[in-house]
Scaffold this motif. Sequence first.
Motif, PDB file in Angstrom:
ATOM      1  N   GLY A 274     -13.161  58.750 -26.333  1.00 33.35           N
ATOM      2  CA  GLY A 274     -12.611  60.022 -26.780  1.00 33.35           C
ATOM      3  C   GLY A 274     -13.556  60.875 -27.597  1.00 33.35           C
ATOM      4  N   VAL A 275     -14.796  60.404 -27.788  1.00 31.52           N
ATOM      5  CA  VAL A 275     -15.779  61.135 -28.589  1.00 31.52           C
ATOM      6  C   VAL A 275     -16.792  61.811 -27.668  1.00 31.52           C
ATOM      7  CG1 VAL A 275     -17.533  60.965 -30.388  1.00 31.52           C
ATOM      8  CG2 VAL A 275     -15.534  59.471 -30.468  1.00 31.52           C
ATOM      9  N   PRO A 276     -16.895  63.140 -27.694  1.00 34.78           N
ATOM     10  CA  PRO A 276     -17.902  63.826 -26.871  1.00 34.78           C
ATOM     11  C   PRO A 276     -19.312  63.565 -27.409  1.00 34.78           C
ATOM     12  CG  PRO A 276     -16.160  65.335 -27.603  1.00 34.78           C
ATOM     13  CD  PRO A 276     -16.040  64.098 -28.422  1.00 34.78           C
ATOM     14  N   LEU A 277     -20.160  62.992 -26.561  1.00 41.87           N
ATOM     15  CA  LEU A 277     -21.520  62.661 -26.981  1.00 41.87           C
ATOM     16  C   LEU A 277     -22.541  63.323 -26.063  1.00 41.87           C
ATOM     17  CD1 LEU A 277     -21.148  58.807 -27.611  1.00 41.87           C
ATOM     18  CD2 LEU A 277     -21.040  60.634 -29.314  1.00 41.87           C
ATOM     19  N   PRO A 278     -23.668  63.775 -26.616  1.00 41.18           N
ATOM     20  CA  PRO A 278     -24.719  64.382 -25.792  1.00 41.18           C
ATOM     21  C   PRO A 278     -25.602  63.303 -25.175  1.00 41.18           C
ATOM     22  CG  PRO A 278     -25.344  64.477 -28.081  1.00 41.18           C
ATOM     23  CD  PRO A 278     -23.983  63.844 -28.049  1.00 41.18           C
ATOM     24  N   VAL A 279     -25.040  62.570 -24.224  1.00 41.34           N
ATOM     25  CA  VAL A 279     -25.727  61.430 -23.607  1.00 41.34           C
ATOM     26  C   VAL A 279     -26.026  61.749 -22.148  1.00 41.34           C
ATOM     27  CG1 VAL A 279     -25.527  58.994 -23.023  1.00 41.34           C
ATOM     28  CG2 VAL A 279     -24.624  59.808 -25.190  1.00 41.34           C
TER      29      VAL A 279
END
Length: 304
Positions: A25-30
């Motif tokens: 649920g956490v938006p990550l710049p991956v």
Amino acid sequence: MAKIEKNVPTMEKEPELLNVLEVDGVPLPVLSKEWWDKICNFQAKPDDLILATYPKSGTHWMQEILDMIQNNGDVEKCKTDHSLHRHPFLELKFPHKEKPDLEIALEMSSPRLIKTHLPSHLIPPSIWKENCKIVYVARNPKDCLVSYYHFHRMASFLPDLQNLEEFYEKFILGKVLYGSWFDHVKGWWAAKDTHRILYLFYEDIKKNPKHEIHKVLEFLDKTVSEDVVNKIVHHTSFDVMKDNPMANHTAVPSHIFNHSISKFMRKGMPGDWKNHFTVAMNENFDKHYEKKMARSTLNFCPDI
């Protein structure tokens, strides 16, 4: 194992510069699911020092302090390269770099200083297993929100936002990169009870930098002279860092960080949120804060 829910489409910006992966649920710049797996499997070393923060909470500032400590106050050693190149992020790939920071970290010799914005529950397990020392810096959420908004304006790889009000709504709901500020600071606050974590506050460092630097030195079992401490205080002050091209991010290509829109080192003064929040925004934020932080022992200063 963290649950990877979906690839989230980015907001009206060049997709090759920004990829967002939603993890638990956490938006990550991956970059990709495969790259996230590599991050999770990162092999920490016992002498790694981890600097963890929510974005725009003093990461850059504390990095310079830690760098100065590791180099015994040698200013020239801390100017050998741009700050984004000296110490890598676990999870980031900057558009102007040839390879992700994780690969850079893997090539570094010990002791390594590694940065991350990841929430505590998404930290690679090896960091806990190796009992690495972690310095966490938290910042008043209102100032954090305003600073994060201006960073979005000047960083080309982040989504375009129409105005502060739009970002304000996303921030409160945790719909920004790295998710909820509330969950982030509370997660790391809880983690400090079972791990080697020094939990610091941006406002305390601003109010009495020498006192907080002594806390860091004690945490790191490091001894330096008072002259070196004074040198660290001076070199890492906002005005000095703002004029240091190896620290102020002006060396980053302008198509990545556009300083004509907003400076990376903009103000650095607690309480700037008062120049941006309306009365209604402030009242609404306070109500949300009370609800989200009701059972937490964390306390933040609105200014100094």
